[in-house]
Design a protein around this motif. Sequence first.
Motif, short mmCIF file in Angstrom:
data_model
loop_
_atom_site.label_atom_id
_atom_site.label_comp_id
_atom_site.label_asym_id
_atom_site.label_seq_id
_atom_site.Cartn_x
_atom_site.Cartn_y
_atom_site.Cartn_z
N ARG A 94 -34.64 27.07 20.21
CA ARG A 94 -34.29 28.26 19.45
C ARG A 94 -34.97 28.24 18.08
O ARG A 94 -35.51 29.23 17.61
N ALA A 95 -34.98 27.05 17.46
CA ALA A 95 -35.57 26.94 16.13
C ALA A 95 -37.07 27.18 16.18
O ALA A 95 -37.64 27.81 15.29
N SER A 96 -37.71 26.68 17.27
CA SER A 96 -39.16 26.80 17.31
C SER A 96 -39.63 28.19 17.70
O SER A 96 -40.79 28.53 17.52
N SER A 97 -38.73 28.99 18.25
CA SER A 97 -39.17 30.31 18.69
C SER A 97 -38.94 31.36 17.61
O SER A 97 -39.20 32.54 17.80
N ILE A 98 -38.44 30.93 16.46
CA ILE A 98 -38.18 31.88 15.38
C ILE A 98 -39.50 32.34 14.76
O ILE A 98 -40.48 31.58 14.70
N LEU A 99 -39.55 33.61 14.35
CA LEU A 99 -40.78 34.11 13.72
C LEU A 99 -40.85 33.61 12.28
O LEU A 99 -39.83 33.60 11.58
N PRO A 100 -42.05 33.20 11.83
CA PRO A 100 -42.16 32.61 10.49
C PRO A 100 -41.62 33.54 9.40
O PRO A 100 -40.90 33.09 8.51
N LEU A 101 -41.93 34.82 9.52
CA LEU A 101 -41.51 35.77 8.48
C LEU A 101 -40.00 35.84 8.40
O LEU A 101 -39.40 35.84 7.32
N GLN A 102 -39.42 35.88 9.60
CA GLN A 102 -37.96 35.95 9.70
C GLN A 102 -37.34 34.70 9.07
O GLN A 102 -36.35 34.77 8.37
N ALA A 103 -37.99 33.57 9.36
CA ALA A 103 -37.48 32.30 8.86
C ALA A 103 -37.52 32.26 7.34
O ALA A 103 -36.59 31.78 6.69
N LEU A 104 -38.58 32.77 6.78
CA LEU A 104 -38.71 32.73 5.33
C LEU A 104 -37.71 33.64 4.64
O LEU A 104 -37.28 33.39 3.53
N ARG A 105 -37.36 34.70 5.34
CA ARG A 105 -36.43 35.66 4.74
C ARG A 105 -34.97 35.22 4.84
O ARG A 105 -34.12 35.75 4.16
N ALA A 106 -34.74 34.28 5.76
CA ALA A 106 -33.34 33.92 6.06
C ALA A 106 -32.61 33.44 4.81
O ALA A 106 -33.20 32.77 3.97
N ASP A 107 -31.37 33.76 4.74
CA ASP A 107 -30.48 33.35 3.67
C ASP A 107 -31.02 33.73 2.30
O ASP A 107 -31.43 32.89 1.51
#
Lengths: 910, 141
Positions: free
Chosen positions: A897-910
Motif C-alpha cells: 500500500r505504501a509503495s503504490s502511493i502517488l508521490p504528489l499525494q504523499a508529499l501533500r499528506a498531513d
Amino acid sequence: MRALRRFLHRLAATAMGHRDEERLRDEVEEHLALQTSENLRAGLSPVEARRQAALKFGAVETMKESYRDQRGLPFIETLARDTRHALRGLRNAPVFTITAILTLALGIGATTAIFTLAHAVLLKSLPVSNPSQLYRLGANPRCCMQSRFSQNKEFSIVSYELYKHFRDNTNGFEELAAFQAGQTLLGVRRAQGSSAAESYLGEFVSGNYFAMFGVSAYAGRALTTADDRPGAPLTAVMSYRLWQQKYGLDLSVIGGEFNVNQIPFTIIGVAPPGFYGDTLRNTPPEFFLPLAAAPLVQNKPLVLQEASTHWLDLIGRVRSDAAPASIQTQMQVELQQWLRSHIGDMSANDRAVLSQQTLYLRPGGAGITTMRTQYERWLEILMMVSGFILLIVCANVANLMLVRGTERRRQTSLSMALGARPARLVRQALTESLVLSLLGGAAGVAVAFAGTRLILHFAFQSAAASPISASPSPPILLFALAISLFTGIIFGIAPAWMTMRADPIEALRGVDRSTRQAGSLPRKTLVILQAAFSLVLLTASGLLTESLRNLQNQDFGFEQNGRMVVKVDPALAGYKARQLEGLYGRVHDSLASIPGVSSVAWCLYSPLSGDNWGGDIFLEGRPAPGPMDDNEAWFDWASAGYFDTVGHPIVKGRPISEQDIATSRNVALISETFARKFFKGEDPIGKRFGTTAKAAGKYEVVGVAKDARYLTRNLQQPLDAFVILAESPSVSMRDIVVRMQPGAKLSEAQVRYTLAGIDPDLPIVRMQSLSEQVAGNFNQPRLIAQLTSLFGILALVLASIGIYGVTAYNAGSRTNEIGVRMALGADRGDILALILRGALILISFGLLLGVPLTLATARFLGSQLYGIKQYDPMILGAAILTLGSSALIAALIPALRASSILPLQALRAD
Amino acid sequence: LAISPALLLSQMNCAILSVGNQQGGCMKEKTDVRQGTLALMALKTLDVLGPLHGYGIARRIEQISGDLLAVNQGTLYPVLLKLEQEGAIASEWGASENNRKARFYRLTREGRKQLQAETRDWEQTAAIINRFFRAKAEDLR
C-alpha cells in the motif's frame, strides 16, 4: 483512634459527594465581610478595604483545594474520577475496547480455566474436617495389590494384619483408617423389585473410616467399627450421587436391603453430597463397604488373613500433640518388627532386602493423589501454554494501547502544557489499563467457566461423575482478579511510560517530519516478544500433534477394526470358579450365532482396556532371580480362538487350542519381548516357567505372539514382557471380543438381549468397539495437542496482527518521507524494500529470541513425546516457516500500500 | 505560650512560603508541624475565648502573634475541618456581631483533653530545647 475517626468522616464525605461546598463558600464570604468592615473602620476606602481583606485571606482556590483534600479521601476520589474518565474514553473507542476486552478474555479465560483444573487436581484438599491433620502412608500412590514381604522403594500399601499392627501400636494417631487401594466392581440389585443387577464401583473401608475423616452421614448413619467385625450384619453406605440420581432421594433406601454380588446387604446411610472418598478420581465409589465384608464379596476368603497380601491404603488423623516425623520413625520400627515376625514365611529374595524396607508418612489432606501423579505433567504443560498465551495477549493489548497513546499524544501534551503533573497522567493511563483488564477479566471468567466444562467433557467422558467442578469458586475468582490486575499492570506500563516521556513542545509543534519514530521501540520490542512466544507455541503444538499421531498410528500389534468389546463380570452375578467354563461356552455360542458375527473369544483384559496384571517370572531349570533382578512380566488370560478373533498374529508356534482348554493344559503364548528378555536367543517353544519359585514349571510355552500393546500404564514407553495364558478356573475372565464380518454391525440391544437370555443377573459393564477403546486412551494427549494447537494458531494470528500493526503504522507515518524519496527518484521496489526491511528485522529478532526459548520448552515437553525427538528439526523448521511466511504476508500488505502511493499525494499528506 | 519566637518563626517560614506555592522545598516535610502549630493556636483560642467564628479565631491568632506570624487567614479553614473531623471541635451556624450567618466553632471535651496534652508536649519540647541551648553555651566556655 483519632485517625480512625477522621478516616470515617472522610469516607462519609467521599461517599456523599460535594454537598458541603456551600458551607465553605458561606464561611469564606462571611470572613471577608467581617475583615472588610474591620478595614473600613480603620479608615480605608471600600474598594481598598475589600482588596486588603482578600489579600490577607490568601488564594481562595488553593485553600479550597486543600480543604477538599482534607475533607474527603483524594485517593479514592481521583480513582473514581479516573475510572469514569477511562470508561468514557473506552466508550468512545468501541472497536479498540471490544478488541482489547475479547483478547484479554481469551488470555485470562484460558489461564483461569487451566488454573481451575490445576487447583482441583493439584491443590485442593479432601472435603473433610481439618484435612491438615491427616497423614497418609506412602510418598507415591500405588495400586492395587502386592503379594510379597517386600515393596520396591517404600512400603506404601499394607495387608490387613499389618494395618492392625500399625493401628494398635502407633499412639500418635487419633484414628488410623485403612481402605482398599483401588476399587471393586460390584453387581448391585435392590432386593425388592424386579430390576436387573447393575454394576457400580465400591470400596472396602475400615469401620473407623468416616470417623477418621470426621464425616458424618447425610442421611441414616455412617459405618462404625461395630459394622466392621467378622460376623456383624452386612452393611454399606451409599454415595449421595447414586442416591439422588438412581433412587431420587428415596428415604426408604436407608435401611433397605440390597443384593451386592448376590449377597444381601443393608444400606445404613448416605454419604454427604460433596464426599468422594479418599481419592480424587473421575469414578468415585458409589458404595462404601466394611473391610470385614471383603472376603465374601470379593470371593477371596483369605484376603484378610494373608499377611503378605497388601491391598490397603492408610490415612490417619494425627493427634495435635504428636509430631508426624516421630510417628514415621515409630512406624518404621514397627514395620521392621512385623517383617521379622514373618521371617519364616518369606522368600529368600524378600529376606535379602528386609532391612532396606522402609516407609514414609506424608501429609494426607488431599487423600491418595493418584490423579495428581497422573495429570501433573499435563497440567504443567497446559499451564505453560496458557501462560505464553497470556503473555502474547498482554503484548497485543499493550500494542493497542501504545497506538492509542500515540494518537493521544497531542492531548497528553496539552494536558502537560496546562500544568498536569506527569505522575497524575501516568496514573490516569494505568487506571485505564486496569479498567480494561478488569473488564477483560470479568469476560475471562465466563470464558473460563465454559472452557473448563469443555475440557472436563473431553478429558473424562463421564464428567458427570467427576468430583471436579467447573463452576468458579472463591479461589478461582481471586485468581482471575489477580491475573487481571497483573495483566493490566503489565500491558499498562509501556503506554504509561510513554505518556510520561511525552515532550509537550515536540507534540504541540505539529507535523512530525522526522524519519525515525520516537517511542516505536517499545512497540517493536512487543512484536519481537510476540513472535518469539508464538514460535514456542507453534513448535509445542507441532511436537504434541506429531507425538499424538505417532501414538495413535503406531502398530498396536492387533486389529482394531470390526471388533467389539463387551465387558461383563461373572463375579458380580455370583458365579463360582466351577461354573465359569459353562458360562464362557454358553455366551460364546449364543453370541456367535448372531448374524454378522464371525468369531467370539473371552479374555481377562482386552488390549488397552485399562487394567493390567503384573507378576514375577521364574524359569524352570534356572536359578531363581536375585532380589535386584528384573523378572517382571505382565499377564493376560484368554480362551481358545482369541488370537484369531482379536487379530493378534502368532510369530512362531501355535495359538491356544480347544484341546488345551478341554485337558486343562497350562499353555502360554509369550510376546517377542518376553522371549528376548527371558530366553535370550534360545528357542522358547516347549520351555516352562511359573510365577513362583516352587511352581517354576507350571506353564508351557507353545507359541510366540507378535509384540502388541496391551498395557495402558506406560503408553509412551517401550513394550514390556507380556504373556497370554490359557483360561483357567482360578481367573474369572471379563472381556468378550466379538469379531464382525466386514460391513456387519452389532447393536448393544442385540447383545443385551442375547446375554439376558443366558443370565438376567449378569450385568454388562461396558460395550464399545475396540477402536473406540483404543482411542479412549489418547483422550488426554489429544486434548493437550488440540488445545496447544488452538493456542498456537491464536498466537500466530495475534503475532501477525502485531507485525501488521507496527508495519502499517510505520508506513503511514513515513508517508511524507516516501513522497520525498519517490520525488528524488526511488521506484516502487525501493519503497517496498524500505518498509519490508523493518518488518523483516523484527521477525528475525523474534525468531532469534524464539529458538532458544523453543528448545527450552521442547526439553520440558521431552518426556511426554512419543516416537519423536524433542529437538525435531523438521517441526522447528515448519514452525519457523509458518511464522515467517504469515508475518511476511502481514508486513507485505501495508508495504504494498505504501509503495503504490502517488508521490504528489504523499508529499501533500498531513 | 512560652515559646521562643525564633523557633516559632523558623517553622512559620515554611508556612508562609508554602501557601499558594506548592513547590516550596520544605513543604512536604513540615506540613504536620505547621498544621499542628496552627491547630494548637486555634484550640487555645477557643479555650480562652469560647465559641468563635473562623474570622474571630484568625484575628485572635494575629493579635497574639503580632507581626511575627504572617499567615494567610484562609489556611485556617482546612485546619478547622481537620480538627472537626477528629472530634476536637464542633461547629454550628449562628449570628455574627454584624448579624450575619456565621459558623461558630467550640471546643469539645475531647478537644480540651487534646489541648492539654499538646500544651504539655510543647512546653516540654521548649524546655528541652532551652536547656539544650544553655548547656551548649556553658560547654563552650
